[in-house]
Design an enzyme around this catalytic site. Sequence first.
Site, mmCIF file in Angstrom:
data_model
loop_
_atom_site.group_PDB
_atom_site.id
_atom_site.type_symbol
_atom_site.label_atom_id
_atom_site.label_comp_id
_atom_site.label_asym_id
_atom_site.label_seq_id
_atom_site.Cartn_x
_atom_site.Cartn_y
_atom_site.Cartn_z
ATOM 1 N N PHE A 200 6.612 -2.404 -0.975
ATOM 2 C CA PHE A 200 5.264 -2.938 -0.806
ATOM 3 C C PHE A 200 4.723 -1.575 -0.400
ATOM 4 O O PHE A 200 5.208 -0.902 0.431
ATOM 5 C CB PHE A 200 5.924 -3.867 0.528
ATOM 6 C CG PHE A 200 3.945 -4.117 1.225
ATOM 7 C CD1 PHE A 200 3.437 -5.650 1.211
ATOM 8 C CD2 PHE A 200 3.790 -3.265 1.992
ATOM 9 C CE1 PHE A 200 2.229 -5.591 1.555
ATOM 10 C CE2 PHE A 200 2.413 -3.456 2.832
ATOM 11 C CZ PHE A 200 1.541 -4.741 2.875
ATOM 12 N N GLU A 201 3.401 -1.655 -1.120
ATOM 13 C CA GLU A 201 2.541 -0.365 -0.386
ATOM 14 C C GLU A 201 0.824 -1.252 -0.482
ATOM 15 O O GLU A 201 0.342 -1.547 -1.548
ATOM 16 C CB GLU A 201 2.455 1.016 -1.407
ATOM 17 C CG GLU A 201 3.629 1.995 -0.897
ATOM 18 C CD GLU A 201 4.224 2.920 -1.917
ATOM 19 O OE1 GLU A 201 3.677 3.048 -3.312
ATOM 20 O OE2 GLU A 201 4.730 4.120 -1.642
ATOM 21 N N ILE A 202 0.329 -0.472 0.131
ATOM 22 C CA ILE A 202 -1.472 -0.792 0.164
ATOM 23 C C ILE A 202 -1.778 0.316 0.812
ATOM 24 O O ILE A 202 -1.413 1.147 1.509
ATOM 25 C CB ILE A 202 -2.291 -1.311 1.001
ATOM 26 C CG1 ILE A 202 -1.531 -2.816 0.600
ATOM 27 C CG2 ILE A 202 -3.723 -1.445 0.732
ATOM 28 C CD1 ILE A 202 -1.953 -4.405 1.724
ATOM 29 N N HIS B 288 7.039 8.824 -1.118
ATOM 30 C CA HIS B 288 5.608 8.660 -0.971
ATOM 31 C C HIS B 288 5.909 8.305 1.224
ATOM 32 O O HIS B 288 5.307 9.327 1.313
ATOM 33 C CB HIS B 288 5.747 6.984 -0.770
ATOM 34 C CG HIS B 288 5.661 6.859 -2.045
ATOM 35 N ND1 HIS B 288 5.276 5.365 -3.249
ATOM 36 C CD2 HIS B 288 5.654 7.937 -3.254
ATOM 37 C CE1 HIS B 288 5.192 6.278 -4.229
ATOM 38 N NE2 HIS B 288 5.181 6.958 -4.906
#
Length: 436
Positions: A322-324, A359
């Site tokens: 999950f990443e925004i 990241h």
Amino acid sequence: MAAGSARYVRYILFAFFALAVLYFVSNSSPVVPPLKPITDHASTKGAESSGPTKATTGATSSNGGSSTSAKEEKPASKKVEFGFGLDPAEYPMAMTPNDPGWDDLSGIKPGPRINATFVTLARNSDVWEIARSIRQIEDRFNRRYNYDWVFLNDKPFDANFKKVTSSLVSGKTHYGEIPKEHWSFPDHIDQDKAKRVREEMAQKKIIYGDSISYRHMCRFESGFFFRQPLMMNYDYYWRVEPSVELFCDIHYDPFRFMHENKKKYSFVLSLYEYVETIPTLWDSTKKFMKNHPEHIAEGNTMAFLSDDGGETYNHCHFWSNFEIGSLNWLRSKAYTDFFESLDQDGGFFYERWGDAPVHSIAASLMLKKEEVHFFNDIAYYHVPFTHCPTGEKLRTELKCHCNPKDNFDWKGYSCTSRYFDANNLEKPEGWESQQD
Ligand SMILES: Nc1nc2c(ncn2[C@@H]2O[C@H](COP(=O)(O)OP(=O)(O)OP(=O)(O)O)[C@@H](O)[C@H]2O)c(=O)[nH]1
Ligand SMILES: *[C@@H]1O[C@H](CO)[C@@H](O)[C@H](O)[C@H]1NC(C)=O
Ligand SMILES: [Mg+2]
């Protein structure tokens, strides 16, 4: 007697006045016209999205072309910031149940959209697993916002994958094939050495330790997804993997939240990385920090990664399934220099570096604290961990269906508590009772 009836008259006059004010207020609030760009969007979707000819052609983003007509009607003095040419000030986001519009989860949400897309890396065989994820994202959020969805694959997507996914996504869908250079061994990698590592890892039963494709996947997600031609059309992304779940309604636009609050990276789950997969990742990171002090942000979140000021890595990372986040940040010189440096060191193949620690280290060192965001209100599951929002009131307001006992945030193997400490944030009420 006379004084008494005068009081009644006053009451009646007052009530009448109040009613008149209410009537005036309710009628003068701007009636939101059906938004042309959004209507167009929905109706052209089928035609523009799923045809095989469009598949890899970097199709135009939906908000580009349609913003002009709306813009022309605006007085020139108004500052219009977003796609679709709408002034965000005229469409405040409802962030709490007390804000107007909170309860309206029906229909297409009026107001501006961000230049953003969902993005999924998948194989054709993932079709039904990604279908589950899409359906949940659509039901809880995107059916009201109609954001686009980009699908990426190292092989061409087949007709069935395109048909199923484009029928579920309310925005436009785009399908891209990853070029060989982004999904293969770089020339400087010693193939024999890489092979030996895979055999050793297989013996040690390290998860995905013997997999070549998993390594290409991690390297691609670390260094290339954000520069695929289709992704160049957007400023923000929301990464979605197969078989994930969302447990709560999302009442506001997280993309817009990111944009308006200058957030560049966000997460819902964090944990310790499996040490055997990244023995020298921190050495490479330290080398990069030494070579590129100009890329290290002041007021960063080093304290999330290291308990001794950067000497050693505590293996904490944000879970990147999950990443925004901001694509422009990933495309920045700072981030790409970091990736190139790691890629030269070879750890994607000589070890099994995951994109999550890559990241996370980048976000924690090269962004300011305030540019990273924890979405407590986005409830999420990817096997085997759940983020179920802390706070019963919040879970009720958001109509969540997760079991609070499953919430991983405050358990021993989660790093979210460290994240809160590193940022001097107050933990949400009720966290102590969820520690085991
Ligand atoms: N096109 C393509 N996509 C892949 C490949 N391997 C993994 N993916 C995708 O990359 C993402 C991450 O892979 P996963 O297998 O979910 O890895 P993971 O999340 O670490 O492990 P799981 O617990 O198995 O979910 C998913 O969106 C996969 O669909 C591949 O070889 N080709
Ligand atoms: C969306 O973002 C991309 C990448 O930054 C940019 O090239 C494009 O012009 C943007 N589109 C709009 C409508 O702002
Ligand atoms: Mg996965």
